[in-house]
Write an enzyme that holds these catalytic residues in place. Sequence first.
Site, mmCIF file in Angstrom:
data_model
loop_
_atom_site.group_PDB
_atom_site.id
_atom_site.type_symbol
_atom_site.label_atom_id
_atom_site.label_comp_id
_atom_site.label_asym_id
_atom_site.label_seq_id
_atom_site.Cartn_x
_atom_site.Cartn_y
_atom_site.Cartn_z
ATOM 1 N N TYR A 47 44.677 72.106 -7.978
ATOM 2 C CA TYR A 47 45.414 70.865 -7.685
ATOM 3 C C TYR A 47 46.906 71.146 -7.764
ATOM 4 O O TYR A 47 47.333 72.098 -8.429
ATOM 5 C CB TYR A 47 45.028 69.743 -8.672
ATOM 6 C CG TYR A 47 45.382 70.005 -10.121
ATOM 7 C CD1 TYR A 47 46.651 69.686 -10.633
ATOM 8 C CD2 TYR A 47 44.457 70.571 -10.997
ATOM 9 C CE1 TYR A 47 46.974 69.930 -11.968
ATOM 10 C CE2 TYR A 47 44.779 70.810 -12.333
ATOM 11 C CZ TYR A 47 46.042 70.485 -12.806
ATOM 12 O OH TYR A 47 46.355 70.722 -14.124
ATOM 13 N N THR A 75 45.761 74.377 -15.757
ATOM 14 C CA THR A 75 45.211 75.316 -14.775
ATOM 15 C C THR A 75 46.056 75.434 -13.508
ATOM 16 O O THR A 75 45.960 76.441 -12.819
ATOM 17 C CB THR A 75 43.778 74.914 -14.379
ATOM 18 O OG1 THR A 75 43.798 73.563 -13.909
ATOM 19 C CG2 THR A 75 42.831 75.032 -15.559
ATOM 20 N N ARG A 122 43.323 79.349 -24.007
ATOM 21 C CA ARG A 122 42.373 78.346 -23.533
ATOM 22 C C ARG A 122 41.411 78.973 -22.537
ATOM 23 O O ARG A 122 41.832 79.647 -21.596
ATOM 24 C CB ARG A 122 43.138 77.216 -22.853
ATOM 25 C CG ARG A 122 42.293 75.980 -22.546
ATOM 26 C CD ARG A 122 43.167 74.954 -21.846
ATOM 27 N NE ARG A 122 42.581 73.635 -21.849
ATOM 28 C CZ ARG A 122 42.825 72.730 -20.905
ATOM 29 N NH1 ARG A 122 43.633 73.010 -19.887
ATOM 30 N NH2 ARG A 122 42.269 71.540 -20.962
ATOM 31 N N ARG A 128 35.548 72.179 -11.543
ATOM 32 C CA ARG A 128 36.498 71.697 -10.541
ATOM 33 C C ARG A 128 37.908 72.239 -10.798
ATOM 34 O O ARG A 128 38.791 72.091 -9.975
ATOM 35 C CB ARG A 128 36.497 70.167 -10.497
ATOM 36 C CG ARG A 128 37.122 69.532 -11.686
ATOM 37 C CD ARG A 128 37.078 68.008 -11.682
ATOM 38 N NE ARG A 128 37.160 67.547 -13.053
ATOM 39 C CZ ARG A 128 38.296 67.457 -13.754
ATOM 40 N NH1 ARG A 128 39.453 67.737 -13.182
ATOM 41 N NH2 ARG A 128 38.282 67.078 -15.006
ATOM 42 N N TYR A 155 37.330 74.201 -22.984
ATOM 43 C CA TYR A 155 37.215 72.944 -22.225
ATOM 44 C C TYR A 155 35.973 73.045 -21.357
ATOM 45 O O TYR A 155 35.863 73.949 -20.530
ATOM 46 C CB TYR A 155 38.471 72.721 -21.386
ATOM 47 C CG TYR A 155 38.566 71.348 -20.744
ATOM 48 C CD1 TYR A 155 37.960 70.229 -21.314
ATOM 49 C CD2 TYR A 155 39.287 71.159 -19.565
ATOM 50 C CE1 TYR A 155 38.075 68.973 -20.728
ATOM 51 C CE2 TYR A 155 39.403 69.910 -18.975
ATOM 52 C CZ TYR A 155 38.796 68.813 -19.553
ATOM 53 O OH TYR A 155 38.905 67.569 -18.977
ATOM 54 N N HIS A 179 38.736 67.356 -25.906
ATOM 55 C CA HIS A 179 38.175 66.041 -25.539
ATOM 56 C C HIS A 179 36.687 65.916 -25.888
ATOM 57 O O HIS A 179 35.886 65.432 -25.079
ATOM 58 C CB HIS A 179 38.417 65.765 -24.054
ATOM 59 C CG HIS A 179 39.757 66.219 -23.544
ATOM 60 N ND1 HIS A 179 40.885 66.261 -24.333
ATOM 61 C CD2 HIS A 179 40.166 66.687 -22.328
ATOM 62 C CE1 HIS A 179 41.912 66.718 -23.620
ATOM 63 N NE2 HIS A 179 41.503 66.987 -22.412
ATOM 64 N N ASP A 255 47.614 63.970 -23.921
ATOM 65 C CA ASP A 255 47.268 64.574 -22.633
ATOM 66 C C ASP A 255 48.293 64.253 -21.545
ATOM 67 O O ASP A 255 48.020 64.437 -20.361
ATOM 68 C CB ASP A 255 45.856 64.210 -22.161
ATOM 69 C CG ASP A 255 45.376 65.109 -21.022
ATOM 70 O OD1 ASP A 255 45.733 66.297 -21.033
ATOM 71 O OD2 ASP A 255 44.685 64.618 -20.101
HETATM 72 O O1 LIG Z 1 44.578 67.939 -19.189
HETATM 73 C C1 LIG Z 1 43.399 68.105 -19.511
HETATM 74 O O2 LIG Z 1 43.108 68.435 -20.652
HETATM 75 C C2 LIG Z 1 42.366 67.902 -18.554
HETATM 76 C C3 LIG Z 1 42.378 68.252 -17.246
HETATM 77 C C4 LIG Z 1 43.322 69.192 -16.652
HETATM 78 C C5 LIG Z 1 43.247 70.530 -17.219
HETATM 79 O O3 LIG Z 1 42.572 70.777 -18.179
HETATM 80 C C6 LIG Z 1 44.042 71.630 -16.632
HETATM 81 O O4 LIG Z 1 44.550 71.492 -15.525
HETATM 82 O O5 LIG Z 1 44.163 72.654 -17.296
HETATM 83 C C7 LIG Z 1 41.374 67.670 -16.378
HETATM 84 O O6 LIG Z 1 40.328 67.208 -16.877
HETATM 85 O O7 LIG Z 1 41.583 67.662 -15.160
#
Ligand SMILES: O=C(O)/C=C(\CC(=O)C(=O)O)C(=O)O
Length: 302
Positions: A47, A75, A122, A128, A155, A179, A255
Amino acid sequence: MHQDPGWLNWYAGPSKPRFQLPPGSVDAHCHVFGPGAEFPYAPERKYTPCDASKAQLFALRDHLGFARNVIVQATCHGADNRAMADACIASNGKARGVATVKRSVTDEELQALHAAGVRGVRFNFVKRLVDFTPKDELMEIAGRIAKLGWHVVIYFEAVDLPELWDFFTSLPTTVVVDHMGRPDVSKPVDGPEFELFVKFMREYPNVWSKVSCPERLSVSGPPAVNGERNAYRDVIPFARRIVETFPDRVLWGTDWPHPNLKNHMPDDGLLVDFIPHIAPTPELQRKLLVDNPMRLYWPEEV
Ligand SMILES: O=C(O)/C=C(\CC(=O)C(=O)O)C(=O)O
């Protein structure tokens, strides 16, 4: 570099929380995005966000009444940790970081990240957001960062916990779950899916959890907008159970800037007002917001 179509920007002009954060509170999960002109987004990203700079993060910290931040590599920056590390350095010790690294990272690079304030890596298993990384690579990284006294942040989504169980339970460090492992809050809080997560924390005392992101987990809301101080009621039993059962192993974060939300953007002030619903006593609040994050990220000051 344009943000994705339909991308929701963070809430402009958040309210002042009514809940008074204990002195020294840490926002233990937040991000910086770019700015893209200075810190380009990773080519392999899934994204493209709006820019969210360190100055904007620090202004939010002060507005809400937090003393410190833990900035987690998002990410969209891949394994290029420059934006996050730059923010940590600029914070004058008020921010620590969690990085994303590849197996090819050198010891010198790890040392430089440590000097910037990084204390963890992390591992992201949300499909996704990232391409698959083989577990032996991740385990090798975990072994190397363990020597620096760092921890691993994971995560993942609740349905994937059974498959990831063996890997997670063999990690050699403190393990922090983002989370609450993304429970499906339309299922019962004492149903088999969430029980597995509770068992994970009960049987493995090195496992911690962020009880963050009700805005991401909630199915029925109501959202934290328009003065709603009783938001995301369906998430409360899940987060409260974890806080009350494992009070010394929980963390909380805004967040901000809330990547990838699809239907609303929370007012961060109202999000802070969610905290007393999940940590109802001053003692639980102090552990969640001050004692636990300080022990993990600023142990030299404890
Ligand atoms: O911000 C968060 O913790 C959750 C995210 C984004 C993410 O983890 C990332 O882009 O690294 C999500 O569920 O899209």
